[in-house]
Design a protein around this motif. Structure first.
Motif, PDB file in Angstrom:
ATOM      1  N   ARG A 114       0.883  -1.176   0.000  1.00  0.00           N
ATOM      2  CA  ARG A 114       0.000   0.000   0.000  1.00  0.00           C
ATOM      3  C   ARG A 114       0.918   1.222   0.000  1.00  0.00           C
ATOM      4  NH1 ARG A 114      -5.235   1.040   3.645  1.00  0.00           N
ATOM      5  NH2 ARG A 114      -6.023  -0.306   1.995  1.00  0.00           N
ATOM      6  N   HIS A 142      -7.798   0.162  -5.667  1.00  0.00           N
ATOM      7  CA  HIS A 142      -7.743  -0.724  -4.492  1.00  0.00           C
ATOM      8  C   HIS A 142      -8.419  -2.023  -4.953  1.00  0.00           C
ATOM      9  CE1 HIS A 142      -7.709  -2.298  -0.580  1.00  0.00           C
ATOM     10  NE2 HIS A 142      -8.317  -1.351   0.103  1.00  0.00           N
ATOM     11  N   ARG A 175     -10.152   5.546  -4.022  1.00  0.00           N
ATOM     12  CA  ARG A 175      -9.577   4.504  -4.895  1.00  0.00           C
ATOM     13  C   ARG A 175     -10.539   3.320  -4.991  1.00  0.00           C
ATOM     14  NH1 ARG A 175      -4.754   4.239  -0.758  1.00  0.00           N
ATOM     15  NH2 ARG A 175      -5.749   3.438   1.092  1.00  0.00           N
ATOM     16  N   VAL A 176     -11.363   3.163  -3.939  1.00  0.00           N
ATOM     17  CA  VAL A 176     -12.332   2.066  -3.936  1.00  0.00           C
ATOM     18  C   VAL A 176     -13.299   2.236  -5.109  1.00  0.00           C
ATOM     19  CG1 VAL A 176     -14.233   1.036  -2.630  1.00  0.00           C
ATOM     20  CG2 VAL A 176     -12.150   1.732  -1.438  1.00  0.00           C
ATOM     21  N   ARG A 231     -16.437   6.627   2.552  1.00  0.00           N
ATOM     22  CA  ARG A 231     -15.996   7.514   3.636  1.00  0.00           C
ATOM     23  C   ARG A 231     -15.595   8.876   3.071  1.00  0.00           C
ATOM     24  NH1 ARG A 231     -10.883   8.542   5.956  1.00  0.00           N
ATOM     25  NH2 ARG A 231      -9.915   7.252   4.354  1.00  0.00           N
ATOM     26  N   GLN A 233     -13.100  11.469   2.879  1.00  0.00           N
ATOM     27  CA  GLN A 233     -11.658  11.275   3.133  1.00  0.00           C
ATOM     28  C   GLN A 233     -10.987  12.602   3.479  1.00  0.00           C
ATOM     29  OE1 GLN A 233      -9.660   8.434   0.797  1.00  0.00           O
ATOM     30  NE2 GLN A 233     -11.445   7.129   0.750  1.00  0.00           N
ATOM     31  N   GLY A 272     -15.255   0.708   4.838  1.00  0.00           N
ATOM     32  CA  GLY A 272     -14.613   0.994   6.115  1.00  0.00           C
ATOM     33  C   GLY A 272     -13.305   1.753   5.888  1.00  0.00           C
ATOM     34  N   PRO A 273     -12.824   2.511   6.837  1.00  0.00           N
ATOM     35  CA  PRO A 273     -13.467   2.761   8.121  1.00  0.00           C
ATOM     36  C   PRO A 273     -14.676   3.694   7.960  1.00  0.00           C
ATOM     37  CG  PRO A 273     -11.437   4.058   7.936  1.00  0.00           C
ATOM     38  CD  PRO A 273     -11.521   3.208   6.714  1.00  0.00           C
TER      39      PRO A 273
HETATM   40  N1  ASP Z   1     -10.211   1.363   3.426  1.00  0.00           N
HETATM   41  C1  ASP Z   1     -10.480   1.934   2.130  1.00  0.00           C
HETATM   42  C2  ASP Z   1      -9.198   2.410   1.485  1.00  0.00           C
HETATM   43  O1  ASP Z   1      -8.129   2.112   1.978  1.00  0.00           O
HETATM   44  C3  ASP Z   1     -11.526   2.987   2.162  1.00  0.00           C
HETATM   45  C4  ASP Z   1     -11.218   4.195   3.008  1.00  0.00           C
HETATM   46  O2  ASP Z   1     -10.123   4.355   3.530  1.00  0.00           O
HETATM   47  O3  ASP Z   1     -12.134   5.011   3.096  1.00  0.00           O
HETATM   48  O4  ASP Z   1      -9.250   3.063   0.478  1.00  0.00           O
END
Ligand code: ASP
Length: 319
Positions: A114, A142, A175-176, A231, A233, A272-273
């Motif tokens: 990551r 992701h 990225r999701v 989320r 961000q 999540g989160p």
């Molecule tokens: N866990 C996910 C990510 O790493 C979503 C997020 O952080 O909101 O992208």
């Protein structure tokens, strides 16, 4: 005449973008086989990655993804090194490539990384013999999150084709969403992106022409089979794109009142989160239509499938 046997054609998992529908289906089917291993009452472990060395390199925070990969690796009997970016020589000025080349000298088979820089994985893939697995690169992709989301949806609905999925919230920084857009559109789902105009770049329609974009969450809800909340961000600057959190919640929060507008059998996802009380309320996040912890559970067999097919492209039987 015998049908030609499918061979997984990728050495790395840099994103969903390079995967064909057949590759995605192969990964999801392989994950199904590993889910059975994970559900065994006793020994939830197979020797599929025995003697393979996996390095987990996490340069950004992670709870679910990091632990899920580590559990997946353990269930496959891999040898594991957890590289600690905070105590590494990166703090002494070593570049990512130098760090990677030094790791390479120890002959890992797979590197799960990551990193905050979009494309860092592609760079590594050009320099290294090991298979590189993207566990998140900036706001780019992701892929294992999208695969576990798809796995969760396919398990629930029995298919992805034709499903109507709304992805809601901070689209700009996610990225999701990008990995999900590649995957869901490629598998024939109908995706609607929802959020304030400042957080849903119109240009995304040029890359994914089949999607819809809406700024009216209430109007979109009744048509959806699945609602995937994202989320907000703030660490990526979302605060600058919204007038305030109260205003954002007023229009884009998934709460019991909005759930009243949804189909009875709608499902709710979130990678999540969760920011409880901001993009989603606890009543909904913990409510009867949520699949949020199923997503987490499914992450393990999905990541086992990724690691396995990258190392065994012929997809030999799960031992
Ligand atoms: N866990 C996910 C990510 O790493 C979503 C997020 O952080 O909101 O992208």
């Amino acid at each position: 005449m015998t049908a030609e046997r499918y061979v997984f054609p990728h050495k790395h998992l840099l994103g969903i973008e390079p995967l064909s529908p057949q590759d995605i289906t192969a990964l999801l089917d392989q994950a199904r086989a590993f889910e059975e291993v994970c559900e065994r009452p006793s020994i939830k472990i197979v020797p599929a990655l025995r003697k393979k060395l996996v390095v987990n390199l996490f340069f950004e925070n992670s709870t679910r993804t990091r632990n899920s990969f580590e559990i997946a690796e353990k269930r496959l009997s891999a040898e594991i090194i957890n590289f600690d970016a905070d105590t590494s020589s990166l703090n002494k000025g070593e570049t990512l490539i130098d760090t990677a080349m030094n790791l390479e000298a120890m002959h890992p088979d797979l590197i799960v990384m990551r990193h905050s820089a979009p494309g860092a994985h592609a760079l590594l893939a050009r320099h290294m013999k090991a298979s590189i697995v993207n566990a998140g690169d900036g706001a780019h992709e992701h892929p294992t999150q999208a695969l576990l989301d798809a796995y969760t949806l396919r398990k629930h609905f029995g298919k992805l084709e034709g499903l109507r999925v709304a992805i809601v919230g901070d689209i700009r920084n996610s990225r999701v969403v990008r990995s999900n857009l590649w995957l869901l559109t490629r598998m024939g789902a109908k995706v609607t992106l929802v959020g304030p105009p400042t957080l849903v770049p119109q240009e995304m329609k040029a890359t994914w022409p089949s999607i819809d974009i809406s700024h009216d969450f209430d109007a979109v809800i009744p048509k959806q089979d699945a609602i995937m909340m994202l989320r907000a961000q703030f660490e990526r600057g979302t605060g600058a794109y919204i007038p305030g959190q109260g205003e954002y919640s007023r229009f884009f929060q998934l709460n019991p009142a909005r759930m009243q507008r949804a189909k009875k059998d709608v499902v709710v996802l979130h990678p999540g989160p969760i920011n409880r009380g901001l993009e989603i309320t606890s009543e909904v996040a913990d409510g009867p239509r949520n699949l949020i912890l199923d997503q987490v559970t499914n992450g393990v067999p999905v990541r086992m499938a990724v690691l396995y097919l990258l190392s065994h492209p012929h997809g030999e039987q799960v031992p």
